[in-house]
Scaffold this motif. Structure first.
Motif, PDB file in Angstrom:
ATOM      1  N   ILE A 110      19.735  56.051 -16.162  1.00  0.00           N
ATOM      2  CA  ILE A 110      18.941  57.018 -15.396  1.00  0.00           C
ATOM      3  C   ILE A 110      17.641  56.346 -15.001  1.00  0.00           C
ATOM      4  N   ASP A 111      17.340  56.381 -13.730  1.00  0.00           N
ATOM      5  CA  ASP A 111      16.089  55.791 -13.227  1.00  0.00           C
ATOM      6  C   ASP A 111      15.897  54.360 -13.720  1.00  0.00           C
ATOM      7  N   GLY A 112      17.000  53.595 -13.752  1.00  0.00           N
ATOM      8  CA  GLY A 112      16.933  52.198 -14.154  1.00  0.00           C
ATOM      9  C   GLY A 112      16.751  51.975 -15.644  1.00  0.00           C
ATOM     10  N   LYS A 113      16.991  53.005 -16.458  1.00  0.00           N
ATOM     11  CA  LYS A 113      16.868  52.900 -17.919  1.00  0.00           C
ATOM     12  C   LYS A 113      18.206  53.202 -18.567  1.00  0.00           C
ATOM     13  N   LEU A 114      18.540  52.445 -19.610  1.00  0.00           N
ATOM     14  CA  LEU A 114      19.805  52.581 -20.324  1.00  0.00           C
ATOM     15  C   LEU A 114      19.646  53.524 -21.519  1.00  0.00           C
ATOM     16  N   TYR A 115      20.550  54.504 -21.597  1.00  0.00           N
ATOM     17  CA  TYR A 115      20.594  55.451 -22.710  1.00  0.00           C
ATOM     18  C   TYR A 115      21.969  55.362 -23.350  1.00  0.00           C
ATOM     19  N   LEU A 116      22.020  55.243 -24.668  1.00  0.00           N
ATOM     20  CA  LEU A 116      23.262  55.129 -25.424  1.00  0.00           C
ATOM     21  C   LEU A 116      23.460  56.374 -26.280  1.00  0.00           C
ATOM     22  N   PHE A 117      24.728  56.647 -26.670  1.00  0.00           N
ATOM     23  CA  PHE A 117      25.054  57.895 -27.354  1.00  0.00           C
ATOM     24  C   PHE A 117      26.066  57.704 -28.473  1.00  0.00           C
ATOM     25  N   PHE A 118      26.010  58.602 -29.452  1.00  0.00           N
ATOM     26  CA  PHE A 118      27.028  58.710 -30.493  1.00  0.00           C
ATOM     27  C   PHE A 118      28.246  59.370 -29.855  1.00  0.00           C
TER      28      PHE A 118
END
Length: 155
Positions: A110-118
């Motif tokens: 999102i918006d050039g940022k990486l988000y990771l999840f369980f």
């Protein structure tokens, strides 16, 4: 019938074992980051496993890359590729004020940022934190960024 049931049990056990193994801390006990996944690859829309051949040490963690080009991109500007919240589950930070391990194949940019999840078994049931995140992205993203300074220093 008994053979089919045994086959089904073996298949389920294998699936569960693979799912459990999919959860990883952002940096494991050996210093490997994101389960060996190439953090640059996420930005092209595909989570790819990296290779020891293209390893980079950054702030005490070792990152693997799928190609020399990705390795070089990371070396040039690591901050552009590092996951938010030191690689912990974004939903866990925003919704539960906690650090959860991640499944390196469950992510969003999102918006050039990486988000990771369980995304795996929790109390014997499948649990994918990205599903709630996707429904409440704005709220949870804002909460996670606000809460991270406190959560970062928690155990």
């Amino acid at each position: 019938m008994k053979t089919f049931r045994n086959l089904l049990l073996v298949a389920f056990t294998l699936f569960a074992a693979i799912s459990v193994q999919a959860q990883t801390p952002p940096v494991d006990d050996n210093g490997l980051a994101i389960g060996g996944y190439d953090v640059v690859s996420y930005f092209s829309g595909e989570a790819k496993k990296g290779s020891k051949s293209y390893a980079v040490k950054h702030h005490g963690a070792t990152y693997y890359f799928a190609s020399k080009a990705n390795q070089n991109a990371f070396k040039k500007s690591p901050k552009n590729y590092l996951p938010q919240f030191d690689g912990y589950c974004a939903w866990g930070v925003g919704a539960k004020d906690a650090k959860f391990p991640i499944n390196p194949e469950t992510y969003t940019v999102i918006d050039g940022k990486l988000y990771l999840f369980f995304n795996g078994p929790f109390n014997g049931e499948p649990f994918n934190t990205y599903q709630d995140w996707a429904q409440r992205t704005t709220e949870l993203k804002k909460a996670a960024h606000a809460k991270w300074p406190k959560v970062k220093n928690s155990k």
